[in-house]
Enzyme design. Structure first.
Site, PDB file in Angstrom:
ATOM      1  N   HIS A  16     -35.403  40.320 -42.826  1.00 23.89           N
ATOM      2  CA  HIS A  16     -34.088  39.652 -42.915  1.00 23.89           C
ATOM      3  C   HIS A  16     -33.730  39.000 -41.568  1.00 23.89           C
ATOM      4  O   HIS A  16     -33.278  37.860 -41.520  1.00 23.89           O
ATOM      5  CB  HIS A  16     -32.984  40.666 -43.238  1.00 23.89           C
ATOM      6  CG  HIS A  16     -33.081  41.307 -44.588  1.00 23.89           C
ATOM      7  ND1 HIS A  16     -33.174  42.661 -44.771  1.00 23.89           N
ATOM      8  CD2 HIS A  16     -33.074  40.776 -45.840  1.00 23.89           C
ATOM      9  CE1 HIS A  16     -33.218  42.940 -46.067  1.00 23.89           C
ATOM     10  NE2 HIS A  16     -33.163  41.815 -46.743  1.00 23.89           N
ATOM     11  N   LYS A  40     -27.616  47.370 -58.222  1.00 23.17           N
ATOM     12  CA  LYS A  40     -28.695  48.026 -57.456  1.00 23.17           C
ATOM     13  C   LYS A  40     -28.306  49.422 -56.969  1.00 23.17           C
ATOM     14  O   LYS A  40     -29.146  50.141 -56.458  1.00 23.17           O
ATOM     15  CB  LYS A  40     -29.077  47.165 -56.245  1.00 23.17           C
ATOM     16  CG  LYS A  40     -30.050  46.044 -56.555  1.00 23.17           C
ATOM     17  CD  LYS A  40     -30.650  45.495 -55.262  1.00 23.17           C
ATOM     18  CE  LYS A  40     -31.698  44.421 -55.487  1.00 23.17           C
ATOM     19  NZ  LYS A  40     -32.163  43.823 -54.220  1.00 23.17           N
ATOM     20  N   ARG A  89     -40.593  35.513 -49.914  1.00 28.11           N
ATOM     21  CA  ARG A  89     -41.772  36.210 -49.400  1.00 28.11           C
ATOM     22  C   ARG A  89     -43.004  35.735 -50.167  1.00 28.11           C
ATOM     23  O   ARG A  89     -43.708  34.843 -49.759  1.00 28.11           O
ATOM     24  CB  ARG A  89     -41.602  37.723 -49.551  1.00 28.11           C
ATOM     25  CG  ARG A  89     -40.684  38.310 -48.504  1.00 28.11           C
ATOM     26  CD  ARG A  89     -40.160  39.654 -48.912  1.00 28.11           C
ATOM     27  NE  ARG A  89     -39.273  39.530 -50.059  1.00 28.11           N
ATOM     28  CZ  ARG A  89     -38.547  40.518 -50.543  1.00 28.11           C
ATOM     29  NH1 ARG A  89     -38.619  41.711 -50.008  1.00 28.11           N
ATOM     30  NH2 ARG A  89     -37.749  40.325 -51.576  1.00 28.11           N
ATOM     31  N   SER A 127     -36.658  46.084 -48.355  1.00 30.56           N
ATOM     32  CA  SER A 127     -35.803  47.253 -48.102  1.00 30.56           C
ATOM     33  C   SER A 127     -36.246  48.417 -48.985  1.00 30.56           C
ATOM     34  O   SER A 127     -36.242  49.573 -48.559  1.00 30.56           O
ATOM     35  CB  SER A 127     -34.340  46.910 -48.395  1.00 30.56           C
ATOM     36  OG  SER A 127     -33.916  45.847 -47.585  1.00 30.56           O
TER      37      SER A 127
END
Ligand code: ADP
Length: 164
Positions: A16, A40, A89, A127
């Site tokens: 990030h 989430k 990514r 993460s």
């Protein structure tokens, strides 16, 4: 150009930070907007995620860290940002990010989505994986800063039974 970088940042990683650093060279201001993200159910509280993001980005200029409230495009408008920043990514990110960018364009045609890719050493970093490594007692120092490392160790020591 003012850009808004929305995300969960649960917790913020070097991936990030890499994206924010790159954007800060292009934009006059980067607003990092930390979302509650109920779907989430984050491991860290919003306050804690904000604190970790502030710390991770303290050496960069023209950065604001704040809590994301409401719809991302509306929030961007309120903040004077005409661009939404997202990190890409691998190909696996593409479907979701493409859909999100398309939906945001439908909602707000005047706001563009800007995609940046991180340094390749962060291309596999997420993460979720960092939390998993922490839970299993692995070394996270190459993925997150020392404050996040300590917070992850604390969480894994607590063994709260929460899915962190
Ligand atoms: P969200 O829940 O909105 O996906 P995240 O905090 O997981 O929030 O990610 C925010 C943004 O940062 C997303 O665009 C994601 O693809 C990107 N991102 C996450 N990790 C990395 C990384 N290692 N390198 C580049 N971009 C990343």
């Amino acid at each position: 150009m003012i850009v808004l970088y929305p995300g969960t940042f649960d917790p913020i990683t070097h991936g990030h930070t890499d994206i924010v650093r790159r954007a800060s060279r292009l934009a006059s201001k980067v607003i990092v907007a930390v979302g509650s993200n109920h779907s989430k159910s984050p491991c860290f509280s919003l306050e804690h995620r904000l604190e970790m993001a502030e710390y991770a980005l303290k050496d960069l200029e023209n950065i604001e860290v704040c809590a994301l409230e409401g719809l991302t495009v509306e929030f961007a408008r309120r903040k004077g940002a005409n661009t939404i920043l997202r990190g890409l990514r691998a190909v696996s990110d593409f479907d979701y990010e493409f859909q999100l960018a398309g939906m945001n364009r439908k909602l707000a045609p005047d706001i563009e989505t800007l995609f940046l890719t991180p340094d390749e050493k962060y291309a596999y970093l997420s993460s979720t994986l960092v939390r998993e490594i922490a839970r299993l007692g692995g070394d996270m120092s190459q993925f997150v800063n020392e404050m996040v490392c300590a917070a992850l160790e604390e969480v894994s020591d607590e063994q709260t039974g929460k899915n962190c």
